[in-house]
Design an enzyme around this catalytic site. Sequence first.
Site, PDB file in Angstrom:
ATOM      1  N   ARG A  25       0.852  -1.192   0.000  1.00  0.00           N
ATOM      2  CA  ARG A  25       0.000   0.000   0.000  1.00  0.00           C
ATOM      3  C   ARG A  25       0.885   1.239   0.000  1.00  0.00           C
ATOM      4  O   ARG A  25       0.597   2.242  -0.621  1.00  0.00           O
ATOM      5  CB  ARG A  25      -0.959   0.020   1.202  1.00  0.00           C
ATOM      6  CG  ARG A  25      -1.699   1.331   1.265  1.00  0.00           C
ATOM      7  CD  ARG A  25      -2.945   1.409   2.156  1.00  0.00           C
ATOM      8  NE  ARG A  25      -3.078   0.455   3.213  1.00  0.00           N
ATOM      9  CZ  ARG A  25      -2.503   0.572   4.431  1.00  0.00           C
ATOM     10  NH1 ARG A  25      -1.747   1.618   4.731  1.00  0.00           N
ATOM     11  NH2 ARG A  25      -2.698  -0.364   5.333  1.00  0.00           N
ATOM     12  N   TYR A  77     -13.120  18.453 -16.308  1.00  0.00           N
ATOM     13  CA  TYR A  77     -13.486  17.034 -16.372  1.00  0.00           C
ATOM     14  C   TYR A  77     -14.670  16.824 -15.412  1.00  0.00           C
ATOM     15  O   TYR A  77     -14.622  17.282 -14.257  1.00  0.00           O
ATOM     16  CB  TYR A  77     -12.281  16.191 -15.940  1.00  0.00           C
ATOM     17  CG  TYR A  77     -12.587  14.728 -15.855  1.00  0.00           C
ATOM     18  CD1 TYR A  77     -12.865  14.005 -17.014  1.00  0.00           C
ATOM     19  CD2 TYR A  77     -12.627  14.074 -14.637  1.00  0.00           C
ATOM     20  CE1 TYR A  77     -13.164  12.655 -16.946  1.00  0.00           C
ATOM     21  CE2 TYR A  77     -12.919  12.724 -14.567  1.00  0.00           C
ATOM     22  CZ  TYR A  77     -13.197  12.025 -15.716  1.00  0.00           C
ATOM     23  OH  TYR A  77     -13.497  10.697 -15.644  1.00  0.00           O
ATOM     24  N   ASP A 149      -4.086  20.081 -14.515  1.00  0.00           N
ATOM     25  CA  ASP A 149      -4.470  18.758 -14.991  1.00  0.00           C
ATOM     26  C   ASP A 149      -3.965  18.663 -16.432  1.00  0.00           C
ATOM     27  O   ASP A 149      -4.508  19.301 -17.334  1.00  0.00           O
ATOM     28  CB  ASP A 149      -5.994  18.606 -14.910  1.00  0.00           C
ATOM     29  CG  ASP A 149      -6.462  17.213 -15.342  1.00  0.00           C
ATOM     30  OD1 ASP A 149      -5.763  16.574 -16.142  1.00  0.00           O
ATOM     31  OD2 ASP A 149      -7.553  16.790 -14.885  1.00  0.00           O
ATOM     32  N   LYS A 174      -5.333   7.690 -19.675  1.00  0.00           N
ATOM     33  CA  LYS A 174      -5.518   8.237 -21.022  1.00  0.00           C
ATOM     34  C   LYS A 174      -4.223   8.090 -21.829  1.00  0.00           C
ATOM     35  O   LYS A 174      -3.821   6.978 -22.110  1.00  0.00           O
ATOM     36  CB  LYS A 174      -5.984   9.689 -20.887  1.00  0.00           C
ATOM     37  CG  LYS A 174      -7.076   9.903 -19.820  1.00  0.00           C
ATOM     38  CD  LYS A 174      -8.391   9.210 -20.123  1.00  0.00           C
ATOM     39  CE  LYS A 174      -9.366   9.224 -18.958  1.00  0.00           C
ATOM     40  NZ  LYS A 174      -9.655  10.508 -18.363  1.00  0.00           N
TER      41      LYS A 174
END
Length: 361
Positions: A25, A77, A149, A174
């Site tokens: 983690r 977004y 972003d 993406k």
Amino acid sequence: MTPIYQTSTYAQAGPGEHQGHEYSRVSNPTRSALEGNLAALENAAHGIAFSSGVAGIDAILKGLRPGDHVVSMDDLYGGTYRLFTQVFEPFGIDFSFVDMTDVEAAARACTDDTKLMWVETPTNPLMRIADIAALSDVAHAHGADVVVDNTFASPYLQQPLDLGADLVLHSATKYLGGHSDLILGAVCTNDDDWAETLRFQVKSGGASPGPMDCFLTLRGTKTLHLRMERHCANAQHLADFLAEHPRVGRVRYPGRPDHPGHETAARQMTDFGGMISFELVEDDLDAAVAVLKGTEVFTLAESLGGVESLIEHPATMTHASVPPEQRRAIGLTDSLLRISVGVEEVDDLREDLARALATLD
Ligand SMILES: *Cc1c(COP(=O)(O)O)cnc(C)c1O
């Protein structure tokens, strides 16, 4: 090749005597290799990978406290908008949504409590261009940090930290991954305090990506330059084709000289990307649906940035969570279609769009 360290834990020679990793983690060798790679791509000292792009956004916002204020682009977004307004606003973070193509408007929105400026450029889905250097000056004058972003541009076309931003966010789902086969996010920064905060968030909140997805993203970055060059060349060709088509209204592509952000894009990007939005002359939902259903090479699907071309309808799909009044206010019309131009043969893509538009005749 970097191995896929498919392990949750690591053998220790004695208590605390480990080889740099204790529990996946917190950190994992495949993930660390990816984080170094992404930091290098963004000219950053630190890269922190997350289980998704929105998990990266979530971790940045958790670095704020109730009463803090964020000045954000108004054309975002959809998932970012939902996270801001439906998760963080109820926890007492305040947001102002402004058109950041207007630097003065962004400056006017800053208050004494403004801690972050949230910039997307090119924006999704309206393909607006914000001037990263000018906005960074404004934010820094108010003591706020700037997040860009950079998902639509990818680090191959735009490097926000070099333009003055403090943090860069990616949905590596993406272009970085590039093959529509994974979900992953990343934040890159030169700020040691932010890097520590974000690593603490991964450890505490658990939004860690798995090693397989880290491996696939690493592999994707090896062809990023080749893919981006083809995405850009194909998109420029299709944007010019669409602009001449009698059924098509406004075409939003920053590579066209008639785009209001063309000059800023030419200054801060090395090319104009693979995303195009366009409206139909007749601003009608049924007409938009007919075009969507008429394509064969373009697949009707959400997401973007993969090698295959996709088409989608923001008003009912990716941006359905943006209220209709807000959509109208920013110019996200009912007939607006967004395409993610892939790396296929461009003649096939152009003929596919021509065929789909001909269904309106
Ligand atoms: C997809 C996307 C995100 C969210 O990323 P996920 O990987 O889907 O969580 C954030 N910003 C932009 C611009 C995106 O396109």
